[in-house]
Design an enzyme around this catalytic site. Structure first.
Site, PDB file in Angstrom:
ATOM      1  N   ARG A  81      16.898  83.590  15.776  1.00  0.00           N
ATOM      2  CA  ARG A  81      17.223  84.864  15.149  1.00  0.00           C
ATOM      3  C   ARG A  81      18.654  84.829  14.621  1.00  0.00           C
ATOM      4  O   ARG A  81      19.516  84.152  15.167  1.00  0.00           O
ATOM      5  CB  ARG A  81      17.096  85.998  16.167  1.00  0.00           C
ATOM      6  N   TYR A 209      11.496  81.853  10.784  1.00  0.00           N
ATOM      7  CA  TYR A 209      11.480  81.600  12.225  1.00  0.00           C
ATOM      8  C   TYR A 209      11.335  82.850  13.076  1.00  0.00           C
ATOM      9  O   TYR A 209      12.018  83.850  12.850  1.00  0.00           O
ATOM     10  CB  TYR A 209      12.777  80.880  12.655  1.00  0.00           C
ATOM     11  N   LYS A 218      10.197  91.636  17.154  1.00  0.00           N
ATOM     12  CA  LYS A 218      11.439  92.383  17.369  1.00  0.00           C
ATOM     13  C   LYS A 218      11.659  93.452  16.306  1.00  0.00           C
ATOM     14  O   LYS A 218      12.172  94.537  16.606  1.00  0.00           O
ATOM     15  CB  LYS A 218      12.631  91.434  17.398  1.00  0.00           C
ATOM     16  N   HIS A 238      12.857  95.896  25.630  1.00  0.00           N
ATOM     17  CA  HIS A 238      12.785  94.432  25.682  1.00  0.00           C
ATOM     18  C   HIS A 238      12.486  94.011  27.126  1.00  0.00           C
ATOM     19  O   HIS A 238      13.359  93.527  27.835  1.00  0.00           O
ATOM     20  CB  HIS A 238      14.145  93.873  25.220  1.00  0.00           C
ATOM     21  N   SER A 260      17.116  87.527  25.712  1.00  0.00           N
ATOM     22  CA  SER A 260      16.269  86.415  25.288  1.00  0.00           C
ATOM     23  C   SER A 260      16.654  85.141  26.036  1.00  0.00           C
ATOM     24  O   SER A 260      17.829  84.861  26.256  1.00  0.00           O
ATOM     25  CB  SER A 260      16.437  86.160  23.786  1.00  0.00           C
ATOM     26  N   CYS A 262      16.263  84.242  29.156  1.00  0.00           N
ATOM     27  CA  CYS A 262      16.788  84.390  30.519  1.00  0.00           C
ATOM     28  C   CYS A 262      15.665  84.374  31.543  1.00  0.00           C
ATOM     29  O   CYS A 262      15.826  84.853  32.665  1.00  0.00           O
ATOM     30  CB  CYS A 262      17.602  85.677  30.660  1.00  0.00           C
ATOM     31  N   ASP A 287       7.597  90.110  27.041  1.00  0.00           N
ATOM     32  CA  ASP A 287       8.772  90.310  26.178  1.00  0.00           C
ATOM     33  C   ASP A 287       9.048  91.767  25.831  1.00  0.00           C
ATOM     34  O   ASP A 287      10.198  92.158  25.740  1.00  0.00           O
ATOM     35  CB  ASP A 287       8.588  89.506  24.880  1.00  0.00           C
ATOM     36  N   ARG A 375       9.685  76.570  20.674  1.00  0.00           N
ATOM     37  CA  ARG A 375       8.794  77.608  21.208  1.00  0.00           C
ATOM     38  C   ARG A 375       7.348  77.162  21.246  1.00  0.00           C
ATOM     39  O   ARG A 375       6.941  76.259  20.527  1.00  0.00           O
ATOM     40  CB  ARG A 375       8.880  78.849  20.300  1.00  0.00           C
TER      41      ARG A 375
HETATM   42  O1  SAT Z   1      12.824  84.887  17.980  1.00  0.00           O
HETATM   43  S1  SAT Z   1      12.379  85.963  18.887  1.00  0.00           S
HETATM   44  O2  SAT Z   1      13.167  87.158  18.668  1.00  0.00           O
HETATM   45  O3  SAT Z   1      10.979  86.271  18.663  1.00  0.00           O
HETATM   46  C1  SAT Z   1      12.512  85.451  20.496  1.00  0.00           C
HETATM   47  C2  SAT Z   1      13.633  86.061  21.232  1.00  0.00           C
HETATM   48  O4  SAT Z   1      14.779  85.968  20.824  1.00  0.00           O
HETATM   49  O5  SAT Z   1      13.384  86.673  22.293  1.00  0.00           O
HETATM   50 MN    MN Z   2      12.687  88.529  23.652  1.00  0.00          MN
END
Ligand code: SAT
Ligand code: MN
Length: 590
Positions: A81, A209, A218, A238, A260, A262, A287, A375
């Site tokens: 991101r 991505y 998100k 989140h 993210s 963690c 998530d 991922r």
């Molecule tokens: O790239 S994402 O936002 O889907 C994954 C994350 O940062 O939690």
């Molecule tokens: Mn996340």
């Protein structure tokens, strides 16, 4: 000059006019070679996959060991991101708040429309209707993403309820979130992720991505949904969601917010330690959670997603056996490495990489074999510990909300907020060391209230106020906690084993919920004494538990000063009750 536009396809019958009109406007702006309305069917996914395999955009993996699974390599400049080019475009700048980058909607639309003009020439424009949440849930919300990336289609098909059923629901609801996406030329200086919450619209250009491109995640389910939730009286968070079954036959539902990368996915799929027979953790979500005050005064949650977009590195049969099993078929891997046998590989697995995430022969001098933010995308139903409650239209009642961050020092293993109001302060005080999930430096401490810093679609001051008001509507609110699995000693060794043993901490929380466990008052909240935690069979370093359950008053005073300074950025908009809670803790610290 690109290819000429071939045809204007008829939308599927039943496509609401508003979708139809918008698709037509986008078609004119972006000028694609063809338009494809996604149904979400298997045949469609198979066809798209076959085409991407043929073009080399996807690679087949070892079919025997990872059946029907594929590898996708993103552009090396597009691997996470991008928060610095993510904007919330509200009419009034103050509504976006100091926590967001802001642009005026007119200017933002102009900039994005310039980028999108002609951007899909020669490409296919996919129209994908999707539903976030069980298709028949009153809490679910729908969207339509228009994208020129078949990879996005394949991912969204796993991550959401995508296709005809969603379109039918949009026709019923009459409203939907508009998400426009193009990978553009993947030029980092022509890359923007813009949100227009007042128009329920997202425009994302120049990245293919994850959260930049899978707009249901998100962008919709957090940034736009948090705005909708504020207007409608609920919370878009989140958070992972789990069902925890105890040996006594009780089931509790717990929501937990962590930044993210963690360990949300690991906690969501936790396997109890051998010392805790009869316990079971089942996954509702890993998530995002949408939380609604229910008719009986409890807080109810749904997971708006249908799949996981999980971090691969570190996932293995020891850290997360369920996840490792889950990704062994029908999985899309992104930016992982390959073994000589074409099995996916990442740091933390046995075996050896032969090809790195960029498709080069593996050479340790080039760094990690798998990208640290590589991922897997996989359907939730492949999870061996999938909780069928994830399909419940009414959601599940939440017993406890857990906040946490990644902190080498200061934050103890666990503490409990005195009440909801104090819990809002605890959540607002979350800070965490940065990870590879977002572009930028890794390992620096940043404030990340409720783990929502990158995802809250409006002014944090208003958001905290909204949290306080939701609490006032709950006659049976969940208890609120803070955890830190990541404390280290002076030599950088973790003080707590984490993973399955985190259930020992959850057990204490659930005993608190049931009124069975005691806690001692500390200035920062309620904490277990060492004997309140089941530490049986744990080989903790000498003194570790005292460190983990200690409150360093001096360090906490400075922490509160930093938090107060953070609050000052929100000026008069900060809820007075939150400031009062902070002053209360400060007073207790002396
Ligand atoms: O790239 S994402 O936002 O889907 C994954 C994350 O940062 O939690
Ligand atoms: Mn996340």
């Amino acid at each position: 000059m690109g290819e000429p536009s071939l045809r204007v396809p008829a939308p599927p019958s039943g496509a609401p006019e508003a979708v139809d009109r918008w698709v037509e406007a986008v078609r004119r702006l972006t000028d694609p070679a063809r338009v494809h309305w996604c149904t979400g069917s298997e045949a469609e996914a198979a066809e798209l996959t076959a085409a991407m395999l043929a073009s080399g955009e996807l690679e087949r993996l070892n079919e025997e060991r990872f059946p029907r699974s594929v590898l996708y390599r993103s552009n090396p400049n597009d691997v996470a991101r991008v928060e610095q080019v993510t904007f919330v475009c509200t009419r009034r700048e103050a509504d976006a708040g100091p926590n967001n980058h802001w642009l005026a909607p007119d200017a933002a639309h102009r900039r994005m429309d310039d980028l999108f003009r002609g951007a899909m020439r020669g490409r296919t424009m996919y129209v994908l209707p999707y539903c976030m949440g069980p298709i028949d849930s009153p809490y679910a919300r729908c969207g339509v993403e228009i994208t020129d990336s078949a990879y996005v289609v394949l991912n969204m098909r796993i991550m959401t309820r995508m296709g005809s059923a969603a379109l039918a629901r949009i026709a019923r609801d009459g409203s939907f979130v508009r998400g426009l996406h193009s990978t553009g030329e993947l030029d980092p200086v022509r890359r923007f992720i813009m949100h227009f919450p007042e128009e329920l619209t997202i425009k994302s250009f120049g990245s293919g991505y994850g959260g930049n491109a899978l707009l249901g995640k998100k962008c919709h389910a957090l940034r736009i949904a948090s705005w909708q939730a504020r207007d409608e009286g609920w919370l878009a968070e989140h958070m992972l969601l789990v069902a925890i079954d105890s040996p006594a036959g009780e089931t509790h539902y717990v929501a937990a917010a962590f930044p993210s990368a963690c360990g949300k996915t690991n906690l969501a799929m936790l396997i109890p330690p051998a010392k805790m027979p009869g316990w079971r953790v089942r996954t509702i979500g890993d998530d995002i959670a949408w939380l609604h005050p229910g008719p009986d005064g409890r807080l109810f949650a749904i997971n708006p997603e249908a799949g996981y977009f999980g971090v691969a590195p570190g996932t293995n049969s020891k850290s997360n056996f369920n996840a490792y099993e889950m990704v062994r078929h029908d999985t899309i891997f992104t930016n992982v490495a390959l073994t000589a046998d074409r099995e996916p590989w990442w740091e933390g697995l046995d075996g050896r990489p032969a090809i790195d995430w960029q498709g080069r022969r593996y050479d340790p001098s080039n760094g990690a074999a798998a990208h640290p933010n590589s991922r897997f995308t996989v359907s939730a139903r492949q999870n061996p510990c999938y909780a069928t409650e994830a399909e419940l239209a009414a959601g599940v009642p939440i017993s406890a909300i857990v906040f946490g961050g990644r902190r080498r020092t200061l934050a103890p293993l666990v503490y409990e907020a005195r009440d909801w109001r104090h819990g809002v302060l605890v959540g607002a005080g979350v800070a965490s060391e940065t990870t590879a999930a977002a572009a930028g430096q890794v390992g620096v401490l940043r404030r990340d209230p409720m783990a929502m810093k990158p995802f809250c679609g409006y002014n944090f001051a208003d958001y905290w106020g909204h949290w306080l008001s939701v609490g006032e509507r709950l006659s049976r609110p969940p208890r609120l906690f803070h955890v830190n699995w990541f404390r280290q000693d002076a030599d950088g060794r973790f003080l707590w084993p984490g993973f399955g043993d985190n259930l020992r901490v959850l057990e204490w929380m659930l005993d608190r919920v049931a009124g069975r466990a005691s806690a001692r008052e500390t200035p920062i909240g309620l904490m277990p004494a060492r004997e309140d935690l089941d530490l049986d069979g744990l080989a903790l370093a000498a003194g570790a538990i005292d460190e983990l359950l200690g409150v360093d008053r001096l360090a906490w005073r400075s922490e509160l000063e930093q938090l107060a300074a953070e609050f000052d950025r929100y000026g008069a908009r900060l809820p007075a009750a939150l400031r009062a809670e902070l002053n209360d803790v400060a007073r207790r610290l002396g």
